[in-house]
Write an enzyme that holds these catalytic residues in place. Sequence first.
Site, PDB file in Angstrom:
ATOM      1  CG  ASN A  15      -4.611   3.235   9.868  1.00 30.22           C
ATOM      2  OD1 ASN A  15      -3.619   3.540  10.352  1.00 30.22           O
ATOM      3  ND2 ASN A  15      -4.988   2.401   9.184  1.00 30.22           N
TER       4      ASN A  15
ATOM      5  NE  ARG B 210      -2.417  -0.144   3.531  1.00 31.19           N
ATOM      6  CZ  ARG B 210      -3.711   0.166   3.662  1.00 31.19           C
ATOM      7  NH1 ARG B 210      -4.722  -0.398   3.002  1.00 31.19           N
ATOM      8  NH2 ARG B 210      -3.892   1.341   4.149  1.00 31.19           N
TER       9      ARG B 210
END
Length: 608
Positions: free
Chosen positions: A100, A27
């Site tokens: 996050n 990612r």
Amino acid sequence: MCGIVGYIGTKLATPILLDGMSKLEYRGYDSAGIAVYNEGHITVEKCVGRLDALREKVKGHMPEGTMGIGHTRWATHGRPSDRNSHPHTDDSGDFVVVHNGIIENYMKLKEELIAKGHKFVSETDTEVVAHLMADLYNGDFEATVKEVLKIIEGSYSLVFMSAKDPDKLICTKKDNPLVIGLGEGENFIASDIPAIIDHTRRTYIMSDGEIATVTKDSVWVQDIKGTPISKKVFEVNWNAEAAQKGGFEHFMLKEIYEQPKAMRDTMTGRIHGEEPIKFDELNWTPEEFAGISKIFIVACGTAYHAGLVGKYYLEKFARIPVEVDIASEFRYRDPLVDENSLLIVVSQSGETSDTLAALREAKRLGARTLAVTNVVGSSMAREADQVVYTYAGPEIAVASTKAYTTQLLVMFMLGVYVGTLRGTLDPKLAKELTLAAQDIPEQIHQTLENVDQIKVFATQYGSCEDAFFLGRSLDYAVALEGALKLKEISYIHAEAYAAGELKHGTLALIVEGVPVIVLATQSDVYAKTISNLKEVKARDAVVIAIAQEGDEEIGKEADHVIYIPKTNKFLAPLLAVLPLQLLSYYAALTRGCDVDKPRNLAKSVTVE
Ligand code: M6R
């Protein structure tokens, strides 16, 4: 976006965390860290760079312990650095957190906590959460987490660990993914399934507002009021590769469907209700702006197309002349840039060689510079005088999708912001636009649901040799992006034209059966676009129109119509591009193309 891994069980946590984090490497990330509890103490190890750097750092003195949390960071607040890496702790080191997302009200909270004597070591928004835990701790770990959740605003998935209550991890989420992996005598937490798929396929997919207390033998889920929530086990039957793509067949498709979230993240802290749009990172004053007589927008590829839309917004709302340039042309054309110019570079990667060179050239000529980029700490972010981030999260597919729509959104917000600053935008319209923008994430979601019709078109017309895209005004800018997307991944020859320009040459190419995609979302040029549509229909082209819901007239003229939800015409590009992204994707699929890695292309073009 960042990656989260958590472990509690009987095995050593560090190798499990590092292994899980390595499964999230695809990612993209810029730094990594772990925190492991052992015998009353939490050890934190973190550093900027790849996971190998972290492995090297802990070599020979690997933190021991059977409970820990890990994080791979994709910077949003604060550049990539050791100190900005997660996990973050309070002053005592007893409360540790990985996160996050974006804590929207962190500045205010940080000021309050500093006033109370807390010492901050990073520039991140996340660190406030660890300090808040320490500040509010009342002897009850779970209750303190709930207190913190009442205070913080924004989007998050969070995992908390405390040396004061060492037999549990607590995790929660809002607008960011989080899963719990269920093991035997051990449990896992992760932002994404790939991180835990080697250990278990039995998971709880967490929903917004749920708070889970995870011990090695149990998982207890409740809401903020303490109401228990019974979760259904979700058995993951994807293989590791499919799991990386979140169950989607390609990264491109996953990223197309991530656009509602990317929009919300990019609006966070900038748009709120009817309030004027703000950019804390710019804080421009009318006086500062008075010296700017011209704006240059410079970019490549898709980012250039976002720049064309940006020109429209800035000229319309802020009444400043704007020139948009392809970076490879700008740098060699001896541009008339001076200290009264503002140069805006637009770039997903922030590293595109030509765009970077254009930025350097403009700085040399004395212009003020602003980077609109997705990658925190990238070369453009560092070298421009100021930076506005698009919060699209990592984009892995070569074809840009969510990066483009977040760029459009930033350009839109900049236009409204500068127009308001200069007093050139009617405050009533500014409010209308601000409110309408907040509907866009949900409208994107609705548009993307209408995929079956597009799949049919892709099968019907996927074997064509040529395709044309027409539009006027903002629709023309979107048409350019639609044609690029189709060429790039399906290798169909595609051209976009300002609809009025067609009869000055290209109409000669319109023959029976050629697909022509006509964008007709702009009310002020609608009638003229319909005339152009009729011109191609008269040559027996097959017309697929993109129009706003409620437009019945177009159905009488076009062969097919794809409707997008009704929105203000200025925001229509953010929706009109979505069917074009999907059409390109499914056409490429029909033709057996390598969607995520189209031939001859690279994600980041760092050579001239
Ligand atoms: O990273 P950048 O935004 O500066 O990249 C610019 C172009 O290379 C990029 O947009 C390219 O056109 C995309 N592959 C299009 O999908």
